[in-house]
Design a protein around this motif. Structure first.
Motif, PDB file in Angstrom:
ATOM      1  N   LEU A 111      52.386  59.509  86.447  1.00 60.54           N
ATOM      2  CA  LEU A 111      51.075  59.592  87.089  1.00 60.54           C
ATOM      3  C   LEU A 111      50.058  58.757  86.324  1.00 60.54           C
ATOM      4  CD1 LEU A 111      50.830  63.387  88.045  1.00 60.54           C
ATOM      5  CD2 LEU A 111      51.544  61.475  89.484  1.00 60.54           C
ATOM      6  N   GLN A 112      50.109  58.828  85.002  1.00 57.01           N
ATOM      7  CA  GLN A 112      49.153  58.095  84.188  1.00 57.01           C
ATOM      8  C   GLN A 112      49.329  56.588  84.361  1.00 57.01           C
ATOM      9  OE1 GLN A 112      49.406  58.472  79.848  1.00 57.01           O
ATOM     10  NE2 GLN A 112      47.269  59.117  79.860  1.00 57.01           N
ATOM     11  N   LYS A 113      50.572  56.132  84.441  1.00 54.84           N
ATOM     12  CA  LYS A 113      50.843  54.704  84.612  1.00 54.84           C
ATOM     13  C   LYS A 113      50.323  54.200  85.953  1.00 54.84           C
ATOM     14  CE  LYS A 113      54.984  54.108  81.738  1.00 54.84           C
ATOM     15  NZ  LYS A 113      56.449  53.845  81.764  1.00 54.84           N
ATOM     16  N   PHE A 114      50.460  55.005  86.990  1.00 55.35           N
ATOM     17  CA  PHE A 114      50.087  54.561  88.338  1.00 55.35           C
ATOM     18  C   PHE A 114      48.605  54.757  88.622  1.00 55.35           C
ATOM     19  CE2 PHE A 114      49.791  55.239  93.004  1.00 55.35           C
ATOM     20  CZ  PHE A 114      50.257  53.987  93.432  1.00 55.35           C
ATOM     21  N   PHE A 115      48.064  55.882  88.238  1.00 58.54           N
ATOM     22  CA  PHE A 115      46.689  56.220  88.601  1.00 58.54           C
ATOM     23  C   PHE A 115      45.667  55.930  87.495  1.00 58.54           C
ATOM     24  CE2 PHE A 115      49.256  59.057  91.316  1.00 58.54           C
ATOM     25  CZ  PHE A 115      48.699  58.793  92.551  1.00 58.54           C
ATOM     26  N   GLY A 116      46.128  55.750  86.272  1.00 61.38           N
ATOM     27  CA  GLY A 116      45.178  55.594  85.174  1.00 61.38           C
ATOM     28  C   GLY A 116      44.822  56.941  84.577  1.00 61.38           C
ATOM     29  N   ASN A 117      43.801  56.958  83.709  1.00 62.58           N
ATOM     30  CA  ASN A 117      43.432  58.171  82.985  1.00 62.58           C
ATOM     31  C   ASN A 117      42.362  58.987  83.708  1.00 62.58           C
ATOM     32  OD1 ASN A 117      45.150  57.524  80.815  1.00 62.58           O
ATOM     33  ND2 ASN A 117      43.587  56.165  79.953  1.00 62.58           N
ATOM     34  N   ASN A 118      42.462  60.288  83.543  1.00 65.40           N
ATOM     35  CA  ASN A 118      41.392  61.218  83.935  1.00 65.40           C
ATOM     36  C   ASN A 118      41.002  61.124  85.409  1.00 65.40           C
ATOM     37  OD1 ASN A 118      41.121  62.152  81.223  1.00 65.40           O
ATOM     38  ND2 ASN A 118      39.920  60.309  80.750  1.00 65.40           N
ATOM     39  N   GLN A 119      41.967  60.896  86.266  1.00 63.20           N
ATOM     40  CA  GLN A 119      41.674  60.895  87.701  1.00 63.20           C
ATOM     41  C   GLN A 119      42.155  62.210  88.317  1.00 63.20           C
ATOM     42  OE1 GLN A 119      43.103  57.499  89.866  1.00 63.20           O
ATOM     43  NE2 GLN A 119      42.319  58.187  91.823  1.00 63.20           N
ATOM     44  N   THR A 120      41.305  62.826  89.131  1.00 63.42           N
ATOM     45  CA  THR A 120      41.696  64.045  89.837  1.00 63.42           C
ATOM     46  C   THR A 120      42.533  63.674  91.051  1.00 63.42           C
ATOM     47  OG1 THR A 120      39.714  65.193  89.116  1.00 63.42           O
ATOM     48  CG2 THR A 120      40.876  66.112  91.016  1.00 63.42           C
TER      49      THR A 120
END
Length: 442
Positions: free
Chosen positions: A11-20
């Motif tokens: 999830l972090q790789k695809f969406f980036g950091n701290n996204q709901t």
């Protein structure tokens, strides 16, 4: 379900950091009884499997769909410019056919488009990550699982209220009109409403849901993957569906409907409310069976005009097996209802009496698939191996599932002995066919 993008590496790789993010899941399904009779209004019995699709979405700043699948090795990432995506379903289908990765991404994009159009809601750009353990081409509704999970996630993200069967209907519309597969509603309903260790009875007229039925203790429905890729998008499935509706058209015209009016009738105005499964086998045999001759599409068009089903395409030079394809849902509806009543009355005291009857109904269903033209030599092999094992093995019934033409065979087994016998049968089938990448569903 709301989650944070930091909750996993993918999830972090695809969406980036701290996204709901919003995440939803939905299982594949095992077709225990009913299968292709769904589009003719039959009762069906469906069961979720443990394998499921997980769809995670987040808002995107651009007016774009950015979709990635973790289950595909090449062309697994797609960008769709929403300003270029046609609103019309037919045009969208053609547009997506020319995009790399459009073959798998269309299931997700179709759900987005249908939800936006049918609910008349403005949806913006999205990042969508898909991960599914439901094997593709095995006849266990990998597409429905992804569609239902996608719609659940989008609906939650935008707080869209969908009634009990509205979401599965939208999923079916996406598959019918954008993907271009003429499936019934059974798979989407089962993926959305199914519960573990229960059978979901659905009267497909189109979505009459009955109370879930507990699977009795010691009874198991398991699946053996034949290794033959199944697709309801194949020509044979569409031709069998078309042949069934050709049969209905002949029956309706025999009852006084003119061929010029056959397109105009609503279900309420139509004989048997528009569904072949509302005809009893005895009525079919006495009043209609002798009128249903197989014929080329061009001869049917000349003599009978058309059919009531908007998803059926009559091809002039195709020879349609009208009798068998019409007979199947009529007899299948009786088989499913009989199976269900026996199941409800099953106990440890009477299982040796009732299970052989239930198993025979499954074997009959399998042979009916073959008569329609949706059988396969490898699924036949599994069913024949199950039949040869005999009741003393604890294996009582077997049938091809879903759309047929390969895919998975469902076995009904009793007790740990029966479950072990099924696993041994699976191992022997693997040995005989020299296939290693097969799945055992339990």
């Amino acid at each position: 379900m709301k989650i944070n993008s930091d909750s996993s590496t993918n999830l972090q790789k695809f969406f980036g950091n701290n996204q709901t993010l919003t995440q939803a899941s939905s299982p594949g399904r095992m077709d225990v009884m009913g299968g292709i009779a769904d589009y003719s209004g039959s009762m069906v019995l469906q069961m979720p499997i443990k394998e499921k699709a997980i769809v995670t979405i987040g808002l995107r700043n651009y007016n774009q769909l950015h979709i990635k699948s973790l289950d595909i090795s090449s062309n697994n990432e797609v960008y769709i410019d929403l300003d270029a995506l046609p609103n019309d379903y037919k045009e969208a289908k053609q547009y997506l056919q020319n995009i790399e990765g459009g073959d798998w991404a269309t299931y997700i994009i179709g759900c987005y488009l249908v939800l936006k159009n049918e609910k008349k809601i403005k949806l913006g750009g999205l990042d969508i990550l898909v991960e599914s353990s439901v094997p593709v081409g095995k006849g266990v509704s990998s597409s429905a699982a992804i569609e239902v999970a996608t719609l659940k996630a989008i609906a939650e993200l935008f707080s869209i209220d969908l009634q009990r069967t509205e979401l599965p209907k939208l999923a079916q519309k996406a598959e019918n009109l954008v993907v271009g597969v003429p499936c019934g509603l059974m798979d989407q309903l089962a993926s959305f409403l199914g519960e573990n260790n229960k059978l979901l009875p659905i009267l497909c007229q189109p979505d009459k849901i009955f109370d879930l039925v507990d699977i009795p203790k010691n009874l198991y429905f398991v699946g053996i993957d034949s290794g033959v890729r199944h697709s309801v998008g194949g020509a044979s499935y569409g031709e069998v569906r078309t042949a069934a509706f050709m049969g209905y058209s002949i029956i309706a015209q025999k009852m006084g409907v003119s061929k010029e009016k056959i397109h105009e009738l609503s279900n309420k105005e139509s004989p048997f409310e528009g569904f072949l499964s509302n005809i009893s086998p005895s009525m079919y045999e006495s009043n209609f069976a002798r009128s249903l001759n197989s014929m080329y599409g061009k001869d049917f068009i000349h003599d009978f005009g058309g059919v009531t089903d908007k998803l059926s395409t009559i091809k002039p030079d195709v020879f349609y097996n009208i009798n068998a394809c019409t007979q199947h849902p009529i007899y299948e509806n009786l088989r499913v209802n009989t199976f269900l009543e026996l199941l409800k009355n099953l106990s440890n005291q009477n299982h040796t009496t009732l299970l052989p009857i239930m198993g025979e109904l499954m074997f009959q269903s399998h042979e009916s698939y073959n008569k329609c033209g949706l059988g396969n030599e490898m699924t036949d092999k599994i069913v024949n191996m199950a039949h040869s094992e005999g009741f003393e093995s604890g294996i009582y019934g077997a049938k091809i599932t879903g759309g047929g033409s390969g895919g998975t065979v469902c076995l009904m087994v009793y007790g740990e002995h029966g479950l072990n016998s099924a696993k041994n049968l699976f191992a022997e089938y693997q040995r005989q066919t020299n296939q290693v990448d097969l799945v055992f569903f339990e």
